[in-house]
Design an enzyme around this catalytic site. Structure first.
Site, PDB file in Angstrom:
ATOM      1  N   ASP A  83      11.336 -14.780   4.318  1.00  0.00           N
ATOM      2  CA  ASP A  83      12.773 -14.490   4.404  1.00  0.00           C
ATOM      3  C   ASP A  83      13.341 -14.714   5.814  1.00  0.00           C
ATOM      4  OD1 ASP A  83      12.725 -13.852   1.767  1.00  0.00           O
ATOM      5  OD2 ASP A  83      12.737 -11.692   2.049  1.00  0.00           O
ATOM      6  N   HIS A  90       8.507 -18.181  -6.942  1.00  0.00           N
ATOM      7  CA  HIS A  90       7.323 -18.066  -6.083  1.00  0.00           C
ATOM      8  C   HIS A  90       6.729 -19.401  -5.656  1.00  0.00           C
ATOM      9  CE1 HIS A  90       7.661 -13.924  -7.437  1.00  0.00           C
ATOM     10  NE2 HIS A  90       6.950 -13.615  -6.370  1.00  0.00           N
ATOM     11  N   SER A 140       0.819  -1.212   0.000  1.00  0.00           N
ATOM     12  CA  SER A 140       0.000   0.000   0.000  1.00  0.00           C
ATOM     13  C   SER A 140       0.850   1.259   0.000  1.00  0.00           C
ATOM     14  CB  SER A 140      -0.935   0.003   1.221  1.00  0.00           C
ATOM     15  OG  SER A 140      -1.702   1.187   1.232  1.00  0.00           O
ATOM     16  N   GLY A 194      15.207 -14.536  -1.243  1.00  0.00           N
ATOM     17  CA  GLY A 194      16.034 -13.901  -0.228  1.00  0.00           C
ATOM     18  C   GLY A 194      16.665 -12.684  -0.864  1.00  0.00           C
ATOM     19  N   GLU A 232      18.779 -15.089  -3.993  1.00  0.00           N
ATOM     20  CA  GLU A 232      18.591 -14.158  -5.118  1.00  0.00           C
ATOM     21  C   GLU A 232      19.360 -12.849  -4.931  1.00  0.00           C
ATOM     22  OE1 GLU A 232      14.120 -12.944  -3.609  1.00  0.00           O
ATOM     23  OE2 GLU A 232      14.653 -12.526  -5.662  1.00  0.00           O
TER      24      GLU A 232
HETATM   25  O1  F6P Z   1      10.081 -10.431   1.022  1.00  0.00           O
HETATM   26  C1  F6P Z   1       9.978 -11.766   0.747  1.00  0.00           C
HETATM   27  C2  F6P Z   1      10.321 -12.104  -0.657  1.00  0.00           C
HETATM   28  O2  F6P Z   1      10.014 -13.443  -0.768  1.00  0.00           O
HETATM   29  C3  F6P Z   1      11.745 -11.868  -1.165  1.00  0.00           C
HETATM   30  O3  F6P Z   1      12.680 -12.822  -0.798  1.00  0.00           O
HETATM   31  C4  F6P Z   1      11.523 -11.794  -2.640  1.00  0.00           C
HETATM   32  O4  F6P Z   1      12.534 -11.099  -3.283  1.00  0.00           O
HETATM   33  C5  F6P Z   1      10.253 -11.022  -2.704  1.00  0.00           C
HETATM   34  O5  F6P Z   1       9.522 -11.371  -1.555  1.00  0.00           O
HETATM   35  C6  F6P Z   1       9.435 -11.236  -3.918  1.00  0.00           C
HETATM   36  O6  F6P Z   1       8.338 -10.379  -3.839  1.00  0.00           O
HETATM   37  P1  F6P Z   1       7.316 -10.153  -5.015  1.00  0.00           P
HETATM   38  O7  F6P Z   1       6.428 -11.346  -5.018  1.00  0.00           O
HETATM   39  O8  F6P Z   1       6.590  -8.928  -4.662  1.00  0.00           O
HETATM   40  O9  F6P Z   1       8.142 -10.064  -6.233  1.00  0.00           O
END
Ligand code: F6P
Length: 308
Positions: free
Chosen positions: A113, A238, A58, A156, A208
């Site tokens: 994380d 994801h 948000s 990460g 990452e």
């Molecule tokens: O903050 C947690 C996390 O899983 C990170 O490790 C990752 O880079 C990010 O979220 C990915 O977020 P989004 O789904 O918004 O790309």
């Protein structure tokens, strides 16, 4: 997160409180997407990934105008206390909101994380690590059969907690995390040491946010400089953020939800529920947001020795 939502609703109704679910986080709070939740509404969700309340980043909650609208929505529903599940962004907003409007807020750590100060675990971490380990186990079959070098990238963005635990749990050949830098030259040296015992394949886990590059970049560098390796890359992405939660995640989330309601009832505000040495604790938002959670580099050293 659903296990935590269930625990909050059931604990609060046990104490004769009225409970409301706010959909889409602070966005839904601003837009008044608020619905009464009763015990039965949170049945059959403990085994589901994600969150039945949905979530959203948000930008509007960062503005005074957005927060004023959010406050009006709470007042319209007679809401006197909040439980917020999230990470440092969620708690930064919560702290500000409490300072401005005095509505007590208790936080529950929910980030895969696991990088929040003051808690050994946050919700989702254990499931993410288990998912990543299962994926690496499957990749190992190809790596082993074809004698290949694989880079597996896990989530990460800023920290290597997922990578470290995944690497140890999957018996990886090397673990590359943002907190400790190892360059391609040293990585090859390490791989050549492991090759001395006729180990012809290697699995390398990369966070990452690794300083010296993500999995694609590292594999590219190795391809250019050591063509004999022909590295392959898998990015788990994801997949780590979904699926049925692990037993540990369900247990921790239930305990945190239960404790969060008790903390609100005891008059606490501006605190996050944490788990330390298997005990529930309260950690100030200030500490949770501003203090740095250190990764245990001895574990990295151990992983290196175990891979030789
Ligand atoms: O903050 C947690 C996390 O899983 C990170 O490790 C990752 O880079 C990010 O979220 C990915 O977020 P989004 O789904 O918004 O790309």
């Amino acid at each position: 997160m659903n296990a935590a939502i269930r625990a909050v609703v059931r604990t609060a109704t046990f104490h004769d409180l009225h409970v409301y679910g706010i959909y889409r986080g602070y966005e839904g709070m601003i837009d008044g997407q608020i619905e009464r939740l009763d015990k039965g509404d949170v049945g059959n969700i403990i085994q589901r990934g994600g969150t039945v309340l949905k979530t959203a980043r948000s930008e509007r909650f960062r503005t005074a105008e957005g927060r004023k609208k959010a406050y009006d929505s709470l007042v319209a529903n007679d809401i006197e206390g909040l439980i917020a599940i999230g990470g440092d962004g969620t708690f930064t907003g919560a702290k500000l909101f409490y300072e401005e409007y005095g509505i007590p807020i208790v936080g529950i750590p929910g980030t895969i994380d696991n990088d929040l100060y003051g808690t050994d675990y946050s919700i989702g971490f254990d499931t993410a690590v288990n998912t990543a380990i299962q994926a690496v186990d499957r990749i190992r079959d190809t790596a082993d059969s074809h004698n290949r070098l694989f880079f597996v990238e896990v989530m990460g963005r800023d920290t290597g907690f997922i990578a470290l635990n995944t690497g140890i749990g999957s018996g990886a050949g090397a673990i590359l995390i943002p907190e400790s830098s190892i360059d391609v030259q040293n990585l090859i040296k390490h791989l050549e040491q492991t090759a001395k015992r006729q180990k012809l394949f290697s699995l390398i886990i990369v966070a990452e946010g690794n300083e010296n590059g993500n999995a694609q970049k590292l594999a590219g560098e190795i391809r250019d400089r050591f063509p004999e390796y022909d590295p392959k890359v898998t990015i788990i992405g994801h997949m780590q953020r979904g699926g049925a939660p692990s037993a540990l995640d369900r247990l921790i989330a239930s305990r945190m939800g239960f404790k969060a309601v008790e903390a609100l009832l005891d008059g606490h505000a501006n605190v996050m529920i944490g788990i330390q040495n298997n005990q529930m604790v309260l950690v100030s938002f200030d500490d949770a947001i501003n203090k740095h959670k250190e990764i245990d580099l001895d574990l990295l050293r151990m992983a290196e020795i175990l891979s030789l």
